[in-house]
Design a protein around this motif. Structure first.
Motif: not given
Length: 228
Positions: A45-54
């Protein structure tokens, strides 16, 4: 390297290692498997949050062959991991035993199959970012110049890892695990260290394969641009 990039790398590294540990079910036991799985869920979940701009930029910009493939792999990874984690919660016997599931055989099969496919897709996913990872490590270590000897040495190492990975893949019956569900589990007598080394080398096949396939695609695209 800024702190955000460093945090991303550490988060992804820990998540990868913990996913490997979670796959060693018959070595760790169920309780550790479930606890590690919950931590992996949080890190994912953290991984996807940090890459949310993608996600916001998926439909923007030029869609080259590389970018189309990357979007497909990333979305497939997201779907596979989501299915694996949802099924994990539903079949949990230690951390979430209060969820009533009468016949969980289908869910167990879904969980196991998506776990193995997620493992492979994760390696391909890493392969797409391998160049960025290497450049980040270079900045961290202060390596700015090029070295022919270092390059040759690293490529020889990559070949050895891939070769051992192919051997480990056959030894672990990875092909069967991807397509056949064994309700009795896939037992082995491997130690934890051997299990991790074997599966890291299997990941190496797909990381290296993806990385060099993308370099080939990029070189072909440059040739097309130069001709035009």
């Amino acid at each position: 390297m800024n702190r955000k990039m460093l945090f991303k790398l550490v988060n992804d590294l820990v998540m990868t290692v913990l996913m490997l540990i979670a796959m060693a079910y018959y070595i760790t036991g169920n309780m550790i498997h479930e606890v590690v799985g919950v931590v992996v869920l949080v890190l994912f979940i953290v991984h996807n949050f940090l890459n949310r701009r993608w996600y916001k930029a998926i439909l923007k910009g030029k869609h080259t062959v590389r970018r189309i493939l990357q979007i497909g792999i990333n979305l497939l990874f997201l779907v596979t991991m989501s299915m694996m984690m949802i099924s994990a919660v539903l079949i949990s016997s230690d951390l979430f035993p209060y969820i009533p599931i009468n016949n969980d055989m289908a869910l167990r099969q879904l969980h196991v199959q998506t776990a193995y496919w997620g493992f492979i897709i994760m390696a391909v996913h890493i392969g797409f970012s391998w160049g960025t990872i290497i450049n980040s490590i270079r900045r961290m270590t202060g390596i700015t110049g090029t070295s022919r000897i270092r390059t040759i040495g690293l490529r020889i190492l990559a070949v050895l890892i891939v070769a051992y990975g192919v051997h480990s893949s056959f030894e672990a019956e990875m092909g069967s695990k991807l397509f056949i569900y064994n309700p009795f589990g896939w037992f082995n007598d491997d130690s934890t260290i051997k299990f991790l080394i074997d599966h890291l080398s299997i990941m190496g096949i797909y990381i290296a394969g993806t990385h060099y396939a993308l370099k080939f695609i990029q070189s072909q695209e440059k040739k097309v641009v130069q001709k035009n």
